[in-house]
Design an enzyme around this catalytic site. Sequence first.
Site, PDB file in Angstrom:
ATOM      1  NE  ARG A   1     -65.388   9.955  41.689  1.00 21.28           N
ATOM      2  CZ  ARG A   1     -65.017   8.696  41.786  1.00 21.28           C
ATOM      3  NH1 ARG A   1     -64.098   8.224  40.985  1.00 21.28           N
ATOM      4  NH2 ARG A   1     -65.565   7.906  42.684  1.00 21.28           N
TER       5      ARG A   1
ATOM      6  CB  SER B   1     -70.095 -11.274  44.616  1.00 20.65           C
ATOM      7  OG  SER B   1     -69.331 -10.144  44.260  1.00 20.65           O
TER       8      SER B   1
ATOM      9  CE  LYS C   1     -56.366  -0.989  36.868  1.00 23.46           C
ATOM     10  NZ  LYS C   1     -57.404  -1.044  35.808  1.00 23.46           N
TER      11      LYS C   1
ATOM     12  CB  THR D   1     -63.748   4.683  44.820  1.00 24.50           C
ATOM     13  OG1 THR D   1     -64.257   5.348  43.656  1.00 24.50           O
ATOM     14  CG2 THR D   1     -62.628   3.738  44.415  1.00 24.50           C
TER      15      THR D   1
END
Length: 410
Positions: free
Chosen positions: A24, A139, A250, A365
């Site tokens: 990245r 989960s 956010k 991701t």
Amino acid sequence: MAKPAYGAFFEKAVEKLHSERRYRVFADLERVNGRFPHALWHSPEGVKEITVWCSNDYLGMGQHPDVVGAMAQTALTTGAGAGGTRNISGNHHPIVVLEEELADLHGKDAALVFTSGFVSNEAAISTIAGVLPDCLILSDELNHASMIAGVRHSGCEKKIFRHNDLDHLESLLRAEDRARPKLIVFESIYSMDGDIAPIAAICDLAERYGAMTYIDEVHAVGMYGARGAGVAEREGLMDRIDVIEGTLAKGFGVVGGYIAASKLIVDTVRSYAPGFIFTSTLPPAVAAAACASVRHLKTSSVEREAQQRQAETAKRVLLSRGLPVMMGDTHIVPLLVGDPSLAKAASDRLLEKHRIYVQPINFPTVPRGTERLRFTPTPFHSDDLIHNLADALDEVWSALQLKRISVAAE
């Protein structure tokens, strides 16, 4: 005896990312108050103005005059820092007021603020599950890394249910003794695909099989519901959820994370979570700014409505060019590329040729083969900016020979 070649280990680790085409690179950007979504890019060739298309400041509240003013005024009156942990320095008043606002926002008895959304998830999930004897955590497979960290650090048994798959979740619940403590952890909006969890049905299952519910609303708070409390508010379900987790970074445009729940649950997390006990609290100025944002969005729907309108416009315009929008019912606009090198090349070309900034989203991701560009239209991305984006993407898709979709005739 020679010591280990430590540098070689780190070099190998970084080279692994390069070889897997997922190293990245972060652009050097400078936000300018009052100019969002425009910013300055400190490029190798000098400073250039760009348009940011991937900010998580979804409503532009980070530059709202009330928010900036609250931060500046509080910093002038209280100073820059919080003085340490709450154990040492106590609760500064702005954070007490902020927690009261957040508890009211979600219709809960209490709220607790952390330094980030990651910390709030990791600390709250691990503590709540860890206190429950022989707790089983269920989960969703696409839960955020912070939730996964909380599950792992709890030391509890976990079972992963397929994403938004109610039948799979029920089969896992049915296999357990109803008397066994169970915690279902899931998100309201999954930010990489922009899809929404079946919250009501999950609550039904939790009640049927005696489980607690923990929802992550970080990509929804500020933006959904009559007062911006999230998707659970919009659907009238907040009272059926035991713990609501959110972020201040956010939709609210500042920084920090929080949970809202009963006083007993909040007191338990406050008293046991190392991620809360052993870290300095948010500075008073930050808490005051976040509080101003929460208060504003409780009564103003203008920002939410404009965001949804511009997100729908962006989807429609991009689809009309044959661009592969991954459709969903939220403000997230992902564009499928399907290859990490091409996603990086598309991002680079958009920035260097068109002065448009969007980060490529690669593994881990998202799953391999689903690499994408993820756009987040805000109320400040005008129709002109959307059409400029479409023109730029049209050029990039042609230049890199990326896959398009067929456009239905009107």
